[in-house]
Write an enzyme that holds these catalytic residues in place. Structure first.
Site, PDB file in Angstrom:
ATOM      1  N   HIS A   1       1.060  18.185 -23.317  1.00 13.45           N
ATOM      2  CA  HIS A   1       1.406  17.319 -24.380  1.00 13.45           C
ATOM      3  C   HIS A   1       0.289  17.096 -25.243  1.00 13.45           C
ATOM      4  O   HIS A   1       0.413  17.008 -26.612  1.00 13.45           O
ATOM      5  CB  HIS A   1       1.718  15.829 -23.760  1.00 13.45           C
ATOM      6  CG  HIS A   1       3.236  15.640 -23.459  1.00 13.45           C
ATOM      7  ND1 HIS A   1       4.273  15.836 -24.221  1.00 13.45           N
ATOM      8  CD2 HIS A   1       3.570  15.103 -22.428  1.00 13.45           C
ATOM      9  CE1 HIS A   1       5.251  15.452 -23.688  1.00 13.45           C
ATOM     10  NE2 HIS A   1       4.961  15.146 -22.375  1.00 13.45           N
TER      11      HIS A   1
ATOM     12  N   GLN B   1       2.301  10.912 -26.938  1.00 16.52           N
ATOM     13  CA  GLN B   1       3.800  10.085 -26.537  1.00 16.52           C
ATOM     14  C   GLN B   1       3.959   8.757 -27.201  1.00 16.52           C
ATOM     15  O   GLN B   1       5.018   8.155 -27.256  1.00 16.52           O
ATOM     16  CB  GLN B   1       3.919   9.999 -25.100  1.00 16.52           C
ATOM     17  CG  GLN B   1       4.530  11.744 -24.705  1.00 16.52           C
ATOM     18  CD  GLN B   1       4.594  11.468 -23.232  1.00 16.52           C
ATOM     19  OE1 GLN B   1       3.783  11.478 -22.443  1.00 16.52           O
ATOM     20  NE2 GLN B   1       5.945  11.666 -22.805  1.00 16.52           N
TER      21      GLN B   1
ATOM     22  N   HIS C   1       1.279  19.149 -17.029  1.00 12.08           N
ATOM     23  CA  HIS C   1       2.383  18.629 -18.159  1.00 12.08           C
ATOM     24  C   HIS C   1       1.912  17.827 -19.081  1.00 12.08           C
ATOM     25  O   HIS C   1       2.038  17.923 -20.137  1.00 12.08           O
ATOM     26  CB  HIS C   1       3.609  17.801 -17.385  1.00 12.08           C
ATOM     27  CG  HIS C   1       4.611  17.213 -17.870  1.00 12.08           C
ATOM     28  ND1 HIS C   1       5.886  17.612 -18.054  1.00 12.08           N
ATOM     29  CD2 HIS C   1       4.614  16.105 -18.804  1.00 12.08           C
ATOM     30  CE1 HIS C   1       6.719  16.907 -18.697  1.00 12.08           C
ATOM     31  NE2 HIS C   1       5.857  16.194 -19.260  1.00 12.08           N
ATOM     32  N   GLU C   2       0.902  16.853 -18.697  1.00  9.97           N
ATOM     33  CA  GLU C   2       0.310  15.846 -19.848  1.00  9.97           C
ATOM     34  C   GLU C   2      -0.686  16.684 -20.614  1.00  9.97           C
ATOM     35  O   GLU C   2      -0.759  16.423 -21.720  1.00  9.97           O
ATOM     36  CB  GLU C   2      -0.425  14.859 -18.889  1.00  9.97           C
ATOM     37  CG  GLU C   2       0.735  13.755 -18.174  1.00  9.97           C
ATOM     38  CD  GLU C   2       1.760  13.579 -18.869  1.00  9.97           C
ATOM     39  OE1 GLU C   2       1.928  13.471 -19.941  1.00  9.97           O
ATOM     40  OE2 GLU C   2       2.806  13.227 -18.170  1.00  9.97           O
TER      41      GLU C   2
ATOM     42  N   CYS D   1      10.619  14.272 -18.457  1.00 11.56           N
ATOM     43  CA  CYS D   1       9.457  13.873 -19.540  1.00 11.56           C
ATOM     44  C   CYS D   1      10.200  12.482 -20.150  1.00 11.56           C
ATOM     45  O   CYS D   1      11.351  12.728 -20.457  1.00 11.56           O
ATOM     46  CB  CYS D   1       9.326  14.862 -20.619  1.00 11.56           C
ATOM     47  SG  CYS D   1       8.321  14.367 -21.614  1.00 11.56           S
ATOM     48  N   LEU D   2       9.246  11.467 -20.285  1.00 18.22           N
ATOM     49  CA  LEU D   2       9.721  10.493 -21.033  1.00 18.22           C
ATOM     50  C   LEU D   2      10.288  10.539 -22.322  1.00 18.22           C
ATOM     51  O   LEU D   2      11.112   9.616 -22.870  1.00 18.22           O
ATOM     52  CB  LEU D   2       8.512   9.228 -20.911  1.00 18.22           C
ATOM     53  CG  LEU D   2       8.251   8.720 -19.656  1.00 18.22           C
ATOM     54  CD1 LEU D   2       7.220   7.648 -19.636  1.00 18.22           C
ATOM     55  CD2 LEU D   2       9.357   8.086 -18.898  1.00 18.22           C
TER      56      LEU D   2
ATOM     57  N   GLY E   1       3.541   9.599 -15.563  1.00 13.42           N
ATOM     58  CA  GLY E   1       2.375  10.301 -16.323  1.00 13.42           C
ATOM     59  C   GLY E   1       2.639   9.964 -17.877  1.00 13.42           C
ATOM     60  O   GLY E   1       4.004   9.604 -18.128  1.00 13.42           O
TER      61      GLY E   1
END
Ligand code: CO
Length: 181
Positions: free
Chosen positions: A139, A51, A135-136, A93-94, A46
């Site tokens: 963000h 990000q 999660h996204e 998380c990236l 995702g």
């Protein structure tokens, strides 16, 4: 398509609330394509626009299923309208490479959004897909999964988070070579 640089913990863009998308134009399509390519290059499931430093309410998910093809969605202006049940599961998380912790999330959600062309989308999601979307969406509100951990856990992770914020990333978490921008 262009790979975009994923921002790491400590970057102010990760702490800002992204704005609603009002123009469904060519630049939005380019953003979505670039995000898809970037997510693949970083092996993510995702990615939210924050990000890659774009403060627009756009997220993508690409989640493996136990049996069957991966589930992919692009959600623009997503709103989680219903949540039910709670379940604990591991997240990473990236933008926070190398840190994986259990986070409690709703087990099932109902999401209303638009696709990249502006058409309405409604999704019922459960388990891992529901987790990825939550999660996204976090963000897009400037919230990171580590914010949802206990105070004790956050204190335990503080040094590691500070190291990421200083740009000290272990070799295996460095961005792919071809990343530009
Ligand atoms: Co993330």
């Amino acid at each position: 398509m262009t790979l975009r640089r994923v921002l790491y913990y400590g970057d102010p863009a990760l702490r800002k609330r992204a704005r609603e998308v009002t123009e469904f134009d060519a630049s939005l399509l380019t953003l979505v394509e670039d995000m898809q390519e970037t997510m693949k290059a970083y092996n993510g499931v995702g990615l939210a626009a924050n990000q890659v430093g774009v403060l627009q309410r756009v997220l993508i998910v690409d989640v493996p299923q136990e049996d069957g093809p991966r589930v992919r969605h692009c959600l623009v202006n997503p709103v989680i309208e219903q949540r039910s049940g709670t379940v604990k599961g591991e997240e990473g998380c990236l933008s926070i490479p190398g840190i994986y912790e259990d986070v409690t999330r709703a087990q099932k959600i109902h999401v209303r959004a638009q696709d990249e062309k502006g058409a309405p989308v409604e999704i019922e999601a459960e388990d891992y897909l529901a987790r990825a979307i939550q999660h996204e969406v976090d963000h897009l509100d400037g919230v990171l999964f580590v914010d949802r951990l206990s105070l004790l856990k956050r204190q335990f992770l503080r040094r590691d988070l500070e190291a990421i914020a200083r740009g000290e990333l272990p070799e295996e978490h460095r961005p792919p070579r071809e990343v530009i921008g």
